[in-house]
Design an enzyme around this catalytic site. Structure first.
Site, mmCIF file in Angstrom:
data_model
loop_
_atom_site.group_PDB
_atom_site.id
_atom_site.type_symbol
_atom_site.label_atom_id
_atom_site.label_comp_id
_atom_site.label_asym_id
_atom_site.label_seq_id
_atom_site.Cartn_x
_atom_site.Cartn_y
_atom_site.Cartn_z
ATOM 1 N N ASP A 219 21.935 43.401 34.300
ATOM 2 C CA ASP A 219 22.990 42.973 35.204
ATOM 3 C C ASP A 219 23.821 41.943 34.442
ATOM 4 O O ASP A 219 23.351 41.357 33.456
ATOM 5 C CB ASP A 219 22.375 42.366 36.459
ATOM 6 N N ASP B 166 26.531 39.358 36.038
ATOM 7 C CA ASP B 166 26.844 38.083 36.694
ATOM 8 C C ASP B 166 25.589 37.390 37.203
ATOM 9 O O ASP B 166 24.839 37.955 38.006
ATOM 10 C CB ASP B 166 27.808 38.328 37.858
ATOM 11 N N ASP C 166 19.173 39.246 38.527
ATOM 12 C CA ASP C 166 19.061 37.926 39.135
ATOM 13 C C ASP C 166 19.063 37.963 40.655
ATOM 14 O O ASP C 166 18.828 36.925 41.287
ATOM 15 C CB ASP C 166 20.219 37.035 38.678
#
Length: 231
Positions: free
Chosen positions: A12, A14, A171
């Site tokens: 991922d 961001d 995240d």
């Protein structure tokens, strides 16, 4: 094949590779203020971590009763975010080190993100991660964003990797759920520490509860080596 077997790693972007959530918050705050929502807070923004921009805008329209079209809101959000991203996005040092360790081991890697492709490309170039991460998939290119598995499955397809051989680094809970739905392993590094007990994170193969402050490249790489030895 690397010494980690047939492993492929999908990151991922961001909040995982780069500290871009402050940029998304500011772009969101400005866009919503322009449309009559003046009190959007960081706490509000945390509820959107891990959700793609298109899905976020759809939620805004329902939650705040916005009259602007989804496309107009999306364009405004993306324009503001891209300007901020080009000016001030940093890669997490230990994530950069992890990418470099994987590259040295010959592990194929990709980025799969809810951000638009233009933003992903600009951030990877600006943080000098682009040479390591040439395979990029935006959720805009697939039918469904996270927590659906589409973006990760497309990344695996472009890498020529079996989903069962892929490891996702995420995240946010929607991303961990997407990895599980794709049949991929997952290292979860929660951006919002208070969300570490979210049910989706329980599906992760490795949960770094302390987030970026606890994550180290060498410990993650050692875990991968141990995992590969057991497979």
């Amino acid at each position: 094949m690397s010494d980690l077997g047939a492993l492929a790693v999908i990151f991922d972007l961001d909040g995982t590779l780069v500290d871009s959530e402050p940029n998304y918050f500011e772009a969101s705050r400005r866009t919503l203020a322009e449309h009559g929502v003046p009190d959007f807070t960081w706490s509000d923004h945390e509820g959107y971590v891990g959700i793609g921009t298109r899905e976020s805008v759809a939620i805004w329209r329902r939650r705040y009763g916005l009259r602007a079209s989804a496309e107009d809101l999306l364009d405004a959000l993306n324009r503001r975010y891209l300007a901020l991203a080009r000016a001030r996005t940093r890669a997490y040092p230990q994530m950069r080190a992890f990418v470099e360790l994987l590259a040295a081991a010959g592990v194929p890697m990709a980025v799969a993100s809810g951000s638009p492709a233009e933003a992903i490309t600009a951030i990877l170039a600006g943080t000098e991660l682009a040479p390591f991460l040439r395979t990029v998939v935006s959720a805009d290119e697939v039918p469904r964003g996270k927590p659906a598995p589409d973006v990760f499955l497309e990344a695996a397809r472009r890498l020529g990797a079996d989903p069962a051989d892929c490891l996702v680094v995420e995240d946010a809970a929607p991303g961990a759920a997407a990895a599980h739905a794709a049949g991929m392993r997952c290292v979860a590094v929660p951006y919002v520490a208070a969300q570490a007990d979210a049910p989706a994170f329980a599906t992760a193969d490795l949960l770094v509860r302390g987030g970026q402050e606890e994550f180290t490249a060498r410990s993650a790489y050692a875990w991968l080596r141990d995992t590969a030895a057991r497979r």
